[in-house]
Design a protein around this motif. Sequence first.
Motif, PDB file in Angstrom:
ATOM      1  N   THR A   1      12.662 -10.345   2.949  1.00 51.34           N
ATOM      2  CA  THR A   1      11.581  -9.503   3.487  1.00 51.34           C
ATOM      3  C   THR A   1      11.063 -10.178   4.748  1.00 51.34           C
ATOM      4  O   THR A   1      11.157 -11.396   4.891  1.00 51.34           O
ATOM      5  CB  THR A   1      10.470  -9.310   2.434  1.00 51.34           C
ATOM      6  OG1 THR A   1       9.520  -8.359   2.927  1.00 51.34           O
ATOM      7  CG2 THR A   1       9.744 -10.610   2.104  1.00 51.34           C
ATOM      8  N   GLY A   2      10.521  -9.373   5.667  1.00 52.68           N
ATOM      9  CA  GLY A   2       9.943  -9.943   6.865  1.00 52.68           C
ATOM     10  C   GLY A   2      10.585  -9.411   8.129  1.00 52.68           C
ATOM     11  O   GLY A   2      11.701  -9.782   8.475  1.00 52.68           O
ATOM     12  N   ASP A   3       9.854  -8.495   8.797  1.00 49.75           N
ATOM     13  CA  ASP A   3      10.257  -7.985  10.106  1.00 49.75           C
ATOM     14  C   ASP A   3      11.639  -7.326  10.095  1.00 49.75           C
ATOM     15  O   ASP A   3      12.395  -7.446  11.056  1.00 49.75           O
ATOM     16  CB  ASP A   3      10.226  -9.121  11.149  1.00 49.75           C
ATOM     17  CG  ASP A   3      10.175  -8.556  12.569  1.00 49.75           C
ATOM     18  OD1 ASP A   3       9.494  -7.533  12.773  1.00 49.75           O
ATOM     19  OD2 ASP A   3      10.826  -9.130  13.470  1.00 49.75           O
TER      20      ASP A   3
ATOM     21  N   HIS B   1       7.909  -3.266   4.622  1.00 50.85           N
ATOM     22  CA  HIS B   1       6.598  -2.608   4.573  1.00 50.85           C
ATOM     23  C   HIS B   1       6.273  -2.067   5.959  1.00 50.85           C
ATOM     24  O   HIS B   1       6.167  -0.857   6.178  1.00 50.85           O
ATOM     25  CB  HIS B   1       5.519  -3.594   4.097  1.00 50.85           C
ATOM     26  CG  HIS B   1       4.275  -2.942   3.580  1.00 50.85           C
ATOM     27  ND1 HIS B   1       3.445  -2.213   4.381  1.00 50.85           N
ATOM     28  CD2 HIS B   1       3.729  -2.912   2.340  1.00 50.85           C
ATOM     29  CE1 HIS B   1       2.431  -1.755   3.647  1.00 50.85           C
ATOM     30  NE2 HIS B   1       2.586  -2.163   2.406  1.00 50.85           N
TER      31      HIS B   1
ATOM     32  N   SER C   1       5.142  -5.515  -9.819  1.00 49.86           N
ATOM     33  CA  SER C   1       4.861  -6.783  -9.139  1.00 49.86           C
ATOM     34  C   SER C   1       3.559  -7.319  -9.707  1.00 49.86           C
ATOM     35  O   SER C   1       2.597  -6.567  -9.885  1.00 49.86           O
ATOM     36  CB  SER C   1       4.732  -6.527  -7.630  1.00 49.86           C
ATOM     37  OG  SER C   1       4.228  -7.676  -6.985  1.00 49.86           O
TER      38      SER C   1
ATOM     39  N   LYS D   1       3.063  -1.825  -5.904  1.00 50.21           N
ATOM     40  CA  LYS D   1       1.956  -2.699  -5.496  1.00 50.21           C
ATOM     41  C   LYS D   1       1.742  -3.821  -6.525  1.00 50.21           C
ATOM     42  O   LYS D   1       1.982  -3.632  -7.722  1.00 50.21           O
ATOM     43  CB  LYS D   1       0.698  -1.817  -5.389  1.00 50.21           C
ATOM     44  CG  LYS D   1      -0.582  -2.556  -5.079  1.00 50.21           C
ATOM     45  CD  LYS D   1      -0.578  -3.063  -3.672  1.00 50.21           C
ATOM     46  CE  LYS D   1      -1.742  -4.010  -3.391  1.00 50.21           C
ATOM     47  NZ  LYS D   1      -1.543  -4.751  -2.134  1.00 50.21           N
ATOM     48  N   THR D   2       1.249  -4.962  -6.095  1.00 46.77           N
ATOM     49  CA  THR D   2       0.990  -6.091  -7.007  1.00 46.77           C
ATOM     50  C   THR D   2      -0.269  -5.861  -7.840  1.00 46.77           C
ATOM     51  O   THR D   2      -1.348  -5.572  -7.297  1.00 46.77           O
ATOM     52  CB  THR D   2       0.802  -7.387  -6.203  1.00 46.77           C
ATOM     53  OG1 THR D   2       2.017  -7.677  -5.526  1.00 46.77           O
ATOM     54  CG2 THR D   2       0.430  -8.556  -7.106  1.00 46.77           C
TER      55      THR D   2
ATOM     56  N   GLN E   1       0.813  -1.220   0.000  1.00 42.81           N
ATOM     57  CA  GLN E   1       0.000   0.000   0.000  1.00 42.81           C
ATOM     58  C   GLN E   1       0.844   1.267   0.000  1.00 42.81           C
ATOM     59  O   GLN E   1       0.305   2.352  -0.139  1.00 42.81           O
ATOM     60  CB  GLN E   1      -0.924   0.008   1.223  1.00 42.81           C
ATOM     61  CG  GLN E   1      -1.814  -1.206   1.358  1.00 42.81           C
ATOM     62  CD  GLN E   1      -2.322  -1.701   0.030  1.00 42.81           C
ATOM     63  OE1 GLN E   1      -1.796  -2.649  -0.550  1.00 42.81           O
ATOM     64  NE2 GLN E   1      -3.350  -1.057  -0.488  1.00 42.81           N
TER      65      GLN E   1
ATOM     66  N   PHE F   1       7.837  -1.533   8.864  1.00 43.79           N
ATOM     67  CA  PHE F   1       8.645  -0.536   9.590  1.00 43.79           C
ATOM     68  C   PHE F   1       8.462   0.876   9.039  1.00 43.79           C
ATOM     69  O   PHE F   1       8.784   1.846   9.714  1.00 43.79           O
ATOM     70  CB  PHE F   1      10.132  -0.937   9.611  1.00 43.79           C
ATOM     71  CG  PHE F   1      10.954  -0.114  10.566  1.00 43.79           C
ATOM     72  CD1 PHE F   1      10.767  -0.220  11.937  1.00 43.79           C
ATOM     73  CD2 PHE F   1      11.895   0.799  10.098  1.00 43.79           C
ATOM     74  CE1 PHE F   1      11.504   0.557  12.828  1.00 43.79           C
ATOM     75  CE2 PHE F   1      12.646   1.578  10.978  1.00 43.79           C
ATOM     76  CZ  PHE F   1      12.448   1.454  12.346  1.00 43.79           C
TER      77      PHE F   1
HETATM   78  C1  FMN Z   1      -0.773  -3.782   3.943  1.00 46.74           C
HETATM   79  C2  FMN Z   1       0.144  -4.699   3.210  1.00 46.74           C
HETATM   80  C3  FMN Z   1      -0.039  -4.909   1.842  1.00 46.74           C
HETATM   81  C4  FMN Z   1       0.811  -5.751   1.142  1.00 46.74           C
HETATM   82  N1  FMN Z   1       0.613  -5.946  -0.198  1.00 46.74           N
HETATM   83  C5  FMN Z   1       1.480  -6.726  -0.892  1.00 46.74           C
HETATM   84  C6  FMN Z   1       1.358  -6.878  -2.295  1.00 46.74           C
HETATM   85  O1  FMN Z   1       0.482  -6.311  -2.946  1.00 46.74           O
HETATM   86  N2  FMN Z   1       2.262  -7.673  -2.933  1.00 46.74           N
HETATM   87  C7  FMN Z   1       3.278  -8.309  -2.273  1.00 46.74           C
HETATM   88  O2  FMN Z   1       4.082  -9.013  -2.906  1.00 46.74           O
HETATM   89  N3  FMN Z   1       3.419  -8.186  -0.926  1.00 46.74           N
HETATM   90  C8  FMN Z   1       2.549  -7.410  -0.242  1.00 46.74           C
HETATM   91  N4  FMN Z   1       2.726  -7.247   1.110  1.00 46.74           N
HETATM   92  C9  FMN Z   1       3.857  -7.914   1.782  1.00 46.74           C
HETATM   93  C10 FMN Z   1       5.035  -6.955   1.896  1.00 46.74           C
HETATM   94  O3  FMN Z   1       5.504  -6.625   0.611  1.00 46.74           O
HETATM   95  C11 FMN Z   1       6.211  -7.546   2.717  1.00 46.74           C
HETATM   96  O4  FMN Z   1       6.874  -8.527   1.958  1.00 46.74           O
HETATM   97  C12 FMN Z   1       5.780  -8.138   4.024  1.00 46.74           C
HETATM   98  O5  FMN Z   1       4.842  -7.308   4.677  1.00 46.74           O
HETATM   99  C13 FMN Z   1       6.948  -8.402   4.961  1.00 46.74           C
HETATM  100  O6  FMN Z   1       7.645  -7.221   5.250  1.00 46.74           O
HETATM  101  P1  FMN Z   1       7.397  -6.397   6.630  1.00 46.74           P
HETATM  102  O7  FMN Z   1       7.601  -7.360   7.756  1.00 46.74           O
HETATM  103  O8  FMN Z   1       8.415  -5.306   6.586  1.00 46.74           O
HETATM  104  O9  FMN Z   1       6.002  -5.883   6.577  1.00 46.74           O
HETATM  105  C14 FMN Z   1       1.874  -6.414   1.827  1.00 46.74           C
HETATM  106  C15 FMN Z   1       2.065  -6.189   3.196  1.00 46.74           C
HETATM  107  C16 FMN Z   1       1.219  -5.344   3.879  1.00 46.74           C
HETATM  108  C17 FMN Z   1       1.461  -5.141   5.341  1.00 46.74           C
END
Ligand code: FMN
Length: 407
Positions: free
Chosen positions: A318-320, A341, A162, A88-89, A66, A343
């Motif tokens: 990716t992830g936390d 995303h 994406s 965004k995807t 987002q 943070f």
């Molecule tokens: C609100 C939100 C929307 C997301 N939308 C997508 C998306 O459209 N496509 C995608 O590949 N990942 C999406 N993600 C996943 C993030 O790209 C990211 O890989 C995931 O949240 C892990 O990172 P983070 O721990 O920093 O949030 C979304 C995550 C959140 C929180």
Amino acid sequence: MRRKLPAQPPLPERVRSQLAEEFETRADDPLTTNLREWALERWGVDIAGRYAGRRTRVPFGKASGQLSMTPQQVEADALAGLGFVVLKTVIAQDNTGERGMAAWAIHETHMRVERIEDQDGTSGWTVTWRGRGWDKPFSSYLRLLRAAVPIAAEHDMPVAASVKYHLPASSDEPFRDTEYRYTTQAIAAAWRDAAGKGAPIIEKDFSPTLAGDARSDERANVLRWLREVPRLVEGAGAGPVDLGVKVMNAQFEDAFQVDMLNALEGMPQVRFRVAFNRLFDQERGIAYGGPALGRRNLRALDAFIASHGAPPANLSCTGDIHSGRRMIEYALRGAECGQIHTFFQLPRAAYRSGCASRTAAALHELVLHPEHGLIAWMLALSEMGWIEKRDGVLHFLDVSSHAGSQH
Ligand SMILES: Cc1cc2nc3c(=O)[nH]c(=O)nc-3n(C[C@H](O)[C@H](O)[C@H](O)COP(=O)(O)O)c2cc1C
């Protein structure tokens, strides 16, 4: 290379207090686009990362979601000094507008940033959101890409599209290759129209809601997707594509995460892989992140390294990722960059910097924090003898390139 970091960076008191002082003095005036040069000059640390084969100013980028839906967001990130942006995807379609994955194009704007605790008591943040993919017309996504590409070029910040392409629900159902062709060709044409450098970068999103969907119940079906999707994108008649596969967290045990990465090994069509998208809570029907996501991802990468003796090549994680320390934990498992995303969405009080740009405030924290920041941990790795200077400089990318070695 060892992988278990101490809780605090083992640094001499003098270095620690200098880091603390700089973190404070830079708080109201973050370094943004000068961050890399400053870290090089001041600390002899090169914090450049690599995404989709391109060098990035810092290893931190914006994960698809987002926060990358408008040219204004992309521009603000470029000015804040971010490494790269994944848009965004979008849901793939054919030339008649048919979409096999239409169920993923739902409209939802409301996001809740919440505290979350891992089973071991570690607390962190997650974003609760019930939406899925791009919910506007495909043509508007192409407009976004055309606007984002020149911003990215001007600021030396790679930008990626994406896509959620069609995935058959069972092993005997064919792939809708017309959707692969139409969507990939349209994205490649938009990229060329906007004078994008090199091949278009496309991430194929395997999302947590997909992991929670019945079509992911069959392991063999999921592995078939991973083997076929890169061939379909390559065969789409769109010319060369720098394809990244964003692997999901499936509902199975860690060993299956390794099986999914194995399915992508040795595939020339895969330029890079992204490990791993969010977890899925079946009971609540929502995706989530936080410390459990970080723990699972690091564990699965450890399992991959244990079986191969080296991490997956060209890895983006990716992830936390909420600190430079966490970025280093991923780099010790092969990551050349990190996609964030959550943070970037924390309440303002979570960042020391009051800077108007949230991305700049987050980067200030990620790079300069005296205990959790990237520079402190690069210096700590050197102090512990885990990395060495090359040409008088410590290189972030050396951490990932040595990740499989035994010293
Ligand atoms: C609100 C939100 C929307 C997301 N939308 C997508 C998306 O459209 N496509 C995608 O590949 N990942 C999406 N993600 C996943 C993030 O790209 C990211 O890989 C995931 O949240 C892990 O990172 P983070 O721990 O920093 O949030 C979304 C995550 C959140 C929180």
